[in-house]
Design an enzyme around this catalytic site. Structure first.
Site, PDB file in Angstrom:
ATOM      1  N   VAL A  19       0.827  -1.207   0.000  1.00 13.78           N
ATOM      2  CA  VAL A  19       0.000   0.000   0.000  1.00 13.78           C
ATOM      3  C   VAL A  19       0.858   1.252   0.000  1.00 13.78           C
ATOM      4  CG1 VAL A  19      -1.737   1.319   1.279  1.00 13.78           C
ATOM      5  CG2 VAL A  19      -1.884  -1.183   1.177  1.00 13.78           C
ATOM      6  N   THR A  99      -2.142  -4.950   9.462  1.00 12.27           N
ATOM      7  CA  THR A  99      -2.970  -5.232  10.636  1.00 12.27           C
ATOM      8  C   THR A  99      -3.499  -6.657  10.489  1.00 12.27           C
ATOM      9  OG1 THR A  99      -4.755  -4.062   9.471  1.00 12.27           O
ATOM     10  CG2 THR A  99      -3.645  -2.884  11.240  1.00 12.27           C
ATOM     11  N   THR A 139      -6.319  -1.551   7.532  1.00 12.13           N
ATOM     12  CA  THR A 139      -7.606  -2.141   7.887  1.00 12.13           C
ATOM     13  C   THR A 139      -7.750  -2.220   9.398  1.00 12.13           C
ATOM     14  OG1 THR A 139      -7.712  -3.463   5.876  1.00 12.13           O
ATOM     15  CG2 THR A 139      -9.020  -4.216   7.730  1.00 12.13           C
ATOM     16  N   CYS A 284      -6.316  -9.306   3.017  1.00  8.12           N
ATOM     17  CA  CYS A 284      -7.580  -8.554   3.073  1.00  8.12           C
ATOM     18  C   CYS A 284      -8.793  -9.455   3.224  1.00  8.12           C
ATOM     19  CB  CYS A 284      -7.722  -7.672   1.834  1.00  8.12           C
ATOM     20  SG  CYS A 284      -6.609  -6.260   1.795  1.00  8.12           S
ATOM     21  N   ARG A 355       1.385 -13.967   2.063  1.00  6.28           N
ATOM     22  CA  ARG A 355       0.687 -13.835   3.340  1.00  6.28           C
ATOM     23  C   ARG A 355      -0.649 -14.577   3.323  1.00  6.28           C
ATOM     24  NH1 ARG A 355       0.514  -7.477   4.155  1.00  6.28           N
ATOM     25  NH2 ARG A 355       0.034  -7.667   1.937  1.00  6.28           N
TER      26      ARG A 355
END
Length: 448
Positions: A19, A99, A139, A284, A355
């Site tokens: 990001v 996060t 997030t 996500c 991830r």
């Protein structure tokens, strides 16, 4: 209350991953505001605590493959650093750090909390007469910015959030990231940016800032909590839709019909939503719903649909492995002498991000049966996978040697393999399991 000029400010992006780095590049590339046509002259700092990451970026190397080497080399307007001293006297902070969830599938905010401590310390002795603004993009659950982050910032800065005194205050906002790793078409400048602030004036400043370099424009929400919830809902909706087609795949297997054939036929209706079954990983879709359910349960409500979707998607690795083990048994292949090739290890196509990849779960389940598993992935970082997961990624194929070939990730490289390649890769009796529906139809393959 007077604020700094958002087109002339000193901005720091905290966290330079999937990001933060593209965000930094977009900021540096924009010299004229898309909103006002005014010239932009910002000081841009890219901060990351990982000194190795900083050194790579300075050399033009991006291990996430989100930014190419040529772009990085030609961007001279970003001061990349891992030195916390550089955080002093920043006007506008953007926090874009991971996060994740912990082993109990609860929010792990430790990295976010540490970032707040660093920022809090850095703004404590700020010299500017204008109060700083801290915008979070990571997030979080609805309410986290004001309930968790603000108190930490207040504690370590000795300042009061959202006060009228410019010398003793700071302001916060939330603008959820919408990066889609590996997607070169839908990039940060082309996706509408949700923005929010702790009050109307701050919200406008944040809106002015983002709208200056986001071509697609911005959408201002009525509060920070609304913006936080919007981010969670986006990925929760997608998770539930994928769970639906995953459950459909389980039903179709029992009906002995092809799930992709069913979806193709259903897709001829104008309002049918196109989703495919598969493994749901990443940072996500497989994480965000747990932030929503965590907050809901804290408020005394246990979500039913959201958790049901999560249970289905979390269980797909077991279901797929059991299907393959049953096929191995049906083919009278000796399990302990069986050789499996898994093509793709990352959580999604055309992206090196590993991830929460569910492929790791499949590997573990196969190895529990003492099955030899080979892995091939042209994008995953071999050294990183070995150091973190003790798994070796092969550099080449051994043709005509695998009892089972599983296509787990739809990398473009795999899609471009010819029919001749696939026929040379597999033996006549090889079991092919195509999770992504990319194998040529001439290859007799199982699909979800």
């Amino acid at each position: 209350m007077r604020f700094f000029n958002p087109d002339q400010c000193k901005v720091c992006i905290v966290g330079l991953g999937y990001v933060g780095l593209p965000l930094s590049i977009a900021l540096a590339k924009t010299k004229t505001s898309f909103k006002t046509n005014n010239p932009i002259n910002r000081q841009i700092i890219g901060f990351d605590k990982d000194s190795k990451r900083i050194e790579e970026l300075k050399k033009g190397i991006d291990s996430t493959n989100e930014v190419d080497k040529e772009t990085l080399k030609n961007i001279n307007d970003i001061n990349f650093s891992s030195n916390e001293e550089i955080l002093k006297d920043v006007d506008f902070f953007i926090v874009a750090i991971p996060t994740p969830i912990d082993q109990n599938k609860k929010p792990d905010l430790s990295i976010l909390e540490n970032a707040c401590i660093k920022i809090g310390k850095s703004i404590r002795f700020r010299k500017s007469n204008f109060p700083p603004i801290i915008v979070f993009e990571s997030t979080v659950y609805p309410g986290c910015t004001e309930e968790k982050c603000v108190p930490i910032l207040e504690k370590y800065s000795n300042l009061k959030h959202n006060s009228e005194d410019p010398k003793s205050t700071f302001y916060c906002g939330y603008s959820p990231e919408r990066i889609n790793p590996g997607d070169k078409k839908n990039n940060i400048e082309n996706i509408i940016k949700i923005v929010s602030g702790c009050n109307e004036k701050v919200s406008k400043i944040i809106d002015d800032f983002y709208s200056s370099f986001i071509k697609a424009g911005t959408f201002r929400t009525s509060s920070i909590k609304v913006a936080e919830a919007a981010k969670i809902i986006e990925n929760t909706q997608r998770d539930i839709n994928i769970a639906l087609v995953n459950e459909l795949a389980i039903i179709c297997e029992k009906l002995k019909i092809d799930t992709l054939d069913v979806l193709k036929a259903a897709g001829t209706k104008w309002n049918f939503q196109h989703f495919q079954p598969g493994l749901v990983g990443g940072h996500c879709i497989s994480v965000d719903p747990y932030y929503l359910t965590y907050k809901a349960e804290k408020l005394g409500y246990t979500p039913k649909v959201v958790l049901a979707g999560r249970n289905i998607n979390d269980g797909m690795s077991d279901w797929l492995v059991n299907r393959i083990l049953n096929e191995i048994k049906n083919k009278n292949i000796n399990v302990k002498e069986c050789s499996i090739l898994i093509m793709g290890l990352t959580f999604k196509e055309n992206c090196p991000d590993i991830r929460n990849s569910k492929v790791f779960e499949m590997i573990k389940l196969f190895k529990n049966h003492e099955i030899n598993v080979s892995i091939f992935d042209p994008l995953a970082n071999k050294e990183l996978v070995m150091s973190r997961n003790k798994i070796k990624i092969d550099n080449k194929f051994i043709f005509n040697s695998y009892d089972v070939v599983i296509v787990a990730v739809a990398h473009d490289e795999f899609k471009n393999y010819s029919l001749t390649f696939w026929r040379n890769l597999i033996k006549k009796e090889t079991i092919c399991f195509d999770l992504k529906g990319i194998l040529p139809r001439e290859i007799n393959a199982m699909r979800p």
